[in-house]
Design a protein around this motif. Sequence first.
Motif, PDB file in Angstrom:
ATOM      1  N   GLY A  34     -13.307 -15.648 -58.733  1.00 42.04           N
ATOM      2  CA  GLY A  34     -12.263 -16.829 -58.244  1.00 42.04           C
ATOM      3  C   GLY A  34     -13.210 -17.706 -57.003  1.00 42.04           C
ATOM      4  N   ALA A  36     -12.748 -17.459 -53.780  1.00 38.53           N
ATOM      5  CA  ALA A  36     -13.396 -16.759 -52.845  1.00 38.53           C
ATOM      6  C   ALA A  36     -14.648 -16.195 -53.331  1.00 38.53           C
ATOM      7  N   GLY A  54      -1.335 -24.459 -58.706  1.00 36.68           N
ATOM      8  CA  GLY A  54      -0.706 -25.741 -58.421  1.00 36.68           C
ATOM      9  C   GLY A  54      -2.072 -26.726 -58.959  1.00 36.68           C
ATOM     10  N   GLY A  55      -3.290 -26.331 -58.583  1.00 33.93           N
ATOM     11  CA  GLY A  55      -4.164 -27.202 -58.466  1.00 33.93           C
ATOM     12  C   GLY A  55      -4.411 -28.209 -57.408  1.00 33.93           C
ATOM     13  N   PHE A  56      -3.655 -28.189 -56.432  1.00 38.98           N
ATOM     14  CA  PHE A  56      -3.613 -29.054 -55.352  1.00 38.98           C
ATOM     15  C   PHE A  56      -4.699 -28.645 -54.350  1.00 38.98           C
ATOM     16  N   ARG A  79      -8.147 -25.515 -62.308  1.00 39.97           N
ATOM     17  CA  ARG A  79      -8.824 -24.666 -61.750  1.00 39.97           C
ATOM     18  C   ARG A  79     -10.094 -24.244 -62.523  1.00 39.97           C
ATOM     19  N   GLY A 115       5.511 -16.485 -60.988  1.00 42.61           N
ATOM     20  CA  GLY A 115       4.837 -17.938 -61.050  1.00 42.61           C
ATOM     21  C   GLY A 115       4.923 -18.006 -62.560  1.00 42.61           C
ATOM     22  N   VAL A 131       2.731 -15.261 -64.027  1.00 41.62           N
ATOM     23  CA  VAL A 131       2.109 -13.983 -62.986  1.00 41.62           C
ATOM     24  C   VAL A 131       3.396 -13.474 -62.343  1.00 41.62           C
ATOM     25  N   VAL A 153       4.088 -11.934 -56.994  1.00 44.83           N
ATOM     26  CA  VAL A 153       3.138 -12.617 -56.291  1.00 44.83           C
ATOM     27  C   VAL A 153       3.505 -11.901 -54.710  1.00 44.83           C
ATOM     28  N   LEU A 160     -11.336 -10.814 -49.240  1.00 43.54           N
ATOM     29  CA  LEU A 160     -11.440 -12.199 -49.704  1.00 43.54           C
ATOM     30  C   LEU A 160     -10.264 -12.816 -50.150  1.00 43.54           C
ATOM     31  N   ASP A 169      -6.896 -14.260 -51.832  1.00 46.13           N
ATOM     32  CA  ASP A 169      -5.632 -13.266 -51.790  1.00 46.13           C
ATOM     33  C   ASP A 169      -5.735 -12.047 -51.360  1.00 46.13           C
ATOM     34  N   SER A 200       2.967 -20.546 -51.869  1.00 51.06           N
ATOM     35  CA  SER A 200       2.045 -21.504 -52.912  1.00 51.06           C
ATOM     36  C   SER A 200       2.597 -23.089 -52.103  1.00 51.06           C
ATOM     37  N   GLU A 227      -2.599 -24.036 -49.900  1.00 50.71           N
ATOM     38  CA  GLU A 227      -3.503 -23.710 -49.037  1.00 50.71           C
ATOM     39  C   GLU A 227      -4.193 -22.576 -49.527  1.00 50.71           C
ATOM     40  N   GLY A 228      -3.796 -21.945 -50.671  1.00 55.02           N
ATOM     41  CA  GLY A 228      -4.417 -20.651 -51.101  1.00 55.02           C
ATOM     42  C   GLY A 228      -5.929 -20.766 -51.358  1.00 55.02           C
ATOM     43  N   ILE A 229      -6.445 -21.911 -52.000  1.00 55.57           N
ATOM     44  CA  ILE A 229      -7.851 -22.004 -52.415  1.00 55.57           C
ATOM     45  C   ILE A 229      -8.695 -22.164 -50.940  1.00 55.57           C
ATOM     46  N   ASP A 230      -8.106 -22.958 -50.056  1.00 55.74           N
ATOM     47  CA  ASP A 230      -8.819 -23.000 -48.586  1.00 55.74           C
ATOM     48  C   ASP A 230      -9.119 -21.808 -48.041  1.00 55.74           C
TER      49      ASP A 230
END
Length: 363
Positions: free
Chosen positions: A12, A14, A44-46, A95, A165, A251, A254, A270, A272, A279, A283-286
Amino acid sequence: MRRTAALIAGAGPAGSVAAIALARAGARPLLIERQRETGDPLCGGFLSWRTIDRLAGLGIDTDALGGTTIRSVRLFAGGRSAESRLPGAAMGVSRHRLDSALLAEARRAGAGVELGCAIREAAGTTLRLADGATIAGASLFLATGKHELRGHGRNTPGDGDPWLGLRIRLPATPRLERLVGDAVELHLFDRGYAGLVRQEDGGGNLCLALHKSLLVETGGGPAALFAHLAQALPDLADRIAGAPTDHPDAVAAVPYGWRAQFGVAGLFRLGDQAAVIPSLAGEGIDIALASGSAAAAAWMQGGAAEAVTYQRRFSASLRRPLAVADWLKQLCERPGLAAPGVALMHAVPALAGLFARATRVAA
Ligand SMILES: Cc1cc2nc3c(=O)[nH]c(=O)nc-3n(C[C@H](O)[C@H](O)[C@H](O)COP(=O)(O)OP(=O)(O)OC[C@H]3O[C@@H](n4cnc5c(N)ncnc54)[C@H](O)[C@@H]3O)c2cc1C
C-alpha cells in the motif's frame, strides 16, 4: 530460507514509500504483496494539500495522477449544511491510481517487488508465505494495513460496537458534478458518516464509516441501510439516487484510534500498522507516506535498533491529530451534537480550516 536486510510487508502507500526511500538510499529492500495486481482498495480517496506536497517531495508527478481538484469541505447534518474553503487545494483520486504510481516508483528506484505472495504469519522479522516459503529480514517494515498479521497482533481498541467501512461508486453525470463540484462532502448521521468526492473519471467515491449496530438495526443488509440513510438525509438521497447499493465494497472492524506507542528492535510499523486515524480527517494516506519515509530514514541512520526510537517519535507526532480526529468523530456520530456543530461551522466557516490543520501530521 531467503534472507534480506530490509523486508517490507504490504505494497500500500506505506510499504511502497518505504521501498522508494530505502532503495534510493542504496539499500536493496524486498517488498512482498499478496495482490497480483494493484487494486482499488476501499478508501475515500481524498488527498489533502499536505499529502499532495509530500507526494511531490517524493518525486511523484501529482498532476499525472489526474485527480479532481477539491477546494472546499461541505457538511450536512440534521437538515443543515455548511461549506468552507480548505486551507489548500486537495485532490480526489482513486487508490488504484495512487498505489500504482507509488509502486511503479518503488520499482524504478530499484526495490525488489514480489506480487501475489500472501504472508501467512510472522515470527519476529521473518515472514512465512502461503506457499510455505520463508523470508528472514534483518529488519521488517510492517505495512499490511489496518488488520492484524498473525504473529504481530495488536491490542487494538474495541468498544463492543465495531466500525465498518462501506463504499459505493456513483457514475459521472452532469448532475453529480453540479451537486458535488469541487467539494469533499461529509454527510453526518446517527453512528456514522458518509464522505463523498469526485475522482479522476468524474464519478463519485462514496465511503461510509459506521458502527455495526446501525447496519444490524436497519435490517442487516446494505440496500436497507442505504434506503434508511436516504430517508434521513435528503441531500445524500439526491446524490445516490439510482446508484446500486446492494453490493458495496466492505471492510470490517476498523480499529480507529489505534497507535503503536512503543517499538521493538527490528520491527518498524508503518501506515495503519502504526496508527489508524478516523477517516473523516482524510489523513490516513499521509500517515502512511510520512511513516514510510520516517522509518526508512531511521533505518538508514541506525539500522534495526533504530525501530524503537522511530516508533516512539512517530507515535508522539500523531498524538494531537489523532486526539482531534477522535473528538470530531465523536461529535459527528451524535445527531444531537452534529447538527449544532454544522450550524456553528455555517456561522464561523474558518473553523473548518482550523480543524483541517489540526488533524494533519507534522511534516
Ligand atoms: C472508510 C475509509 C475511508 C478512508 N478514506 C480516506 C481518505 O479519504 N483519505 C485518506 O488519506 N485516508 C483514508 N482512509 C485511510 C486510508 O485508507 C489508510 O490509512 C491507508 O490505506 C493506509 O495505508 P497502508 O499502506 O498502511 O495500508 P493499506 O493501504 O491497507 O495497504 C496494505 C497492503 O498490504 C497488503 N497486505 C495485507 N495483508 C497482507 C498479507 N497477509 N500478505 C501480503 N500482503 C498483505 C494489502 O494487500 C495492501 O496492499 C480511509 C479509511 C477507511 C476505512
